[in-house]
Design an enzyme around this catalytic site. Structure first.
Site, short mmCIF file in Angstrom:
data_model
loop_
_atom_site.label_atom_id
_atom_site.label_comp_id
_atom_site.label_asym_id
_atom_site.label_seq_id
_atom_site.Cartn_x
_atom_site.Cartn_y
_atom_site.Cartn_z
N ASP A 212 0.81 -1.30 0.37
CA ASP A 212 -0.24 -0.10 0.27
C ASP A 212 1.25 1.41 0.15
O ASP A 212 2.17 0.92 -0.16
CB ASP A 212 -0.97 -0.12 1.60
CG ASP A 212 -1.78 1.49 1.24
OD1 ASP A 212 -2.16 1.53 0.20
OD2 ASP A 212 -1.75 1.66 2.78
N ARG A 213 0.57 2.53 -0.86
CA ARG A 213 1.47 3.39 -0.64
C ARG A 213 1.20 4.72 0.32
O ARG A 213 1.89 4.80 1.22
CB ARG A 213 1.14 4.23 -1.71
CG ARG A 213 1.60 5.40 -2.43
CD ARG A 213 1.32 6.54 -2.98
NE ARG A 213 0.34 7.33 -2.88
CZ ARG A 213 -0.62 8.69 -2.82
NH1 ARG A 213 0.08 8.05 -4.66
NH2 ARG A 213 -1.01 8.93 -2.88
N ASP A 214 -0.02 5.11 0.72
CA ASP A 214 0.02 6.04 2.52
C ASP A 214 0.16 5.23 3.19
O ASP A 214 -1.08 4.57 3.20
CB ASP A 214 -1.72 6.70 1.70
CG ASP A 214 -1.80 7.43 0.21
OD1 ASP A 214 -0.76 8.26 -0.28
OD2 ASP A 214 -2.81 7.80 -0.19
N ASP B 92 -8.89 13.82 12.50
CA ASP B 92 -9.94 13.25 13.68
C ASP B 92 -9.86 11.88 13.58
O ASP B 92 -10.62 11.13 13.35
CB ASP B 92 -10.92 13.56 12.79
CG ASP B 92 -11.48 14.72 12.46
OD1 ASP B 92 -10.74 15.59 13.71
OD2 ASP B 92 -12.58 15.18 11.42
N ASN C 11 -5.30 2.42 -4.00
CA ASN C 11 -6.68 3.23 -4.28
C ASN C 11 -6.65 4.76 -3.79
O ASN C 11 -5.88 5.73 -2.72
CB ASN C 11 -7.75 3.28 -2.96
CG ASN C 11 -8.26 1.63 -3.02
OD1 ASN C 11 -7.53 0.56 -3.54
ND2 ASN C 11 -8.70 1.14 -2.23
N GLN C 12 -6.36 5.38 -5.37
CA GLN C 12 -6.75 6.71 -5.42
C GLN C 12 -7.92 7.41 -5.90
O GLN C 12 -8.05 7.92 -6.86
CB GLN C 12 -5.92 7.90 -6.06
CG GLN C 12 -4.17 7.08 -5.48
CD GLN C 12 -3.73 7.94 -4.05
OE1 GLN C 12 -4.72 8.58 -4.02
NE2 GLN C 12 -3.23 6.81 -2.86
N LYS D 179 -9.47 -1.62 -3.80
CA LYS D 179 -9.15 -2.43 -2.60
C LYS D 179 -10.48 -2.67 -1.58
O LYS D 179 -10.88 -1.63 -1.68
CB LYS D 179 -7.49 -2.42 -1.68
CG LYS D 179 -6.35 -2.53 -2.67
CD LYS D 179 -5.20 -2.41 -1.66
CE LYS D 179 -5.29 -0.58 -1.60
NZ LYS D 179 -4.15 -0.32 -0.98
N ASP E 243 -2.02 -0.51 6.00
CA ASP E 243 -2.49 0.27 7.17
C ASP E 243 -3.42 0.70 7.80
O ASP E 243 -4.01 0.82 8.40
CB ASP E 243 -1.91 1.46 7.42
CG ASP E 243 -1.88 2.74 6.36
OD1 ASP E 243 -2.63 2.40 5.19
OD2 ASP E 243 -1.92 3.90 6.26
#
Ligand SMILES: [Mg+2]
Length: 190
Positions: free
Chosen positions: A17-19, A29, A66-67, A113, A138
């Site tokens: 995963d990227r981010d 939040d 996912n973007q 995803k 994550d």
């Protein structure tokens, strides 16, 4: 010497995963959000070393991200592509799979995803053995996606303000730690 036709038959990947795995997220939040500019795209400490160690062990490194903001029209696809070009200059990533689906598709996209379409497509094209591959992420979508593809799943656990659905096989605090888990497990999966 392996026969050329079988050269990829035993290959395994680490799907990343990227981010939150490779780069810092923006937190609001207690929930993570992707960078919205090249300047906001900051590689996490230990990520380059983790990628190098996994490459040395012979894994394909495949980013699966996912973007959805692109599909929703709030983020430009050109910016995401520029970020990925930058990322591939900094890290030894073999392939980048992106879902731009907004998440509102009906029926849901098989490539977003938690559906495993991005992993299955890469596996088919590269001849990967998914049962010897890993998915590192994550969030719950990453873990459920990895399970759906038949990979070993590793959660980089930041204790976000959201629940998991399925349990990961392993939990770590960083990609660097995930690499240690993968390097330890890899001989057992051969
Ligand atoms: Mg993430």
């Amino acid at each position: 010497m392996a026969a050329p036709l079988q050269a990829h038959s035993h290959k395994a990947a680490v799907f990343l995963d990227r981010d939150g795995v490779l780069n810092r997220v923006l937190l609001r939040d207690g929930k993570p959000y992707p960078p919205t500019s090249l300047a906001d795209f900051v590689i996490l400490p230990g990520a380059p070393e983790a990628c190098r160690l996994l490459k040395e062990r012979g894994f394909y490194l495949i980013v699966v991200t996912n973007q959805p903001d692109v599909g929703r029209g709030t983020l430009k696809q050109e910016l995401v592509e520029a970020i990925h070009a930058h990322m591939q200059r900094l890290l030894p990533i073999d392939r980048v799979e992106v879902s731009y689906d907004s998440g509102d598709e009906n029926p849901p996209s098989e490539f977003r995803k938690p559906c495993p379409g991005m992993l299955l497509r890469a596996a088919r094209e590269l001849g990967l053995d998914l049962s010897r591959s890993f998915m590192v992420g994550d969030r719950w979508r990453d873990i459920d996606c990895g399970h759906a593809a038949g990979c070993t799943t590793i959660l980089v656990d930041y204790a976000y303000a959201e629940e998991l659905r399925q349990s990961p096989h392993h939990r770590v605090k960083s990609l660097r730690e995930a690499a240690d888990v993968i390097l330890r497990l890899e001989p057992l999966l051969s």
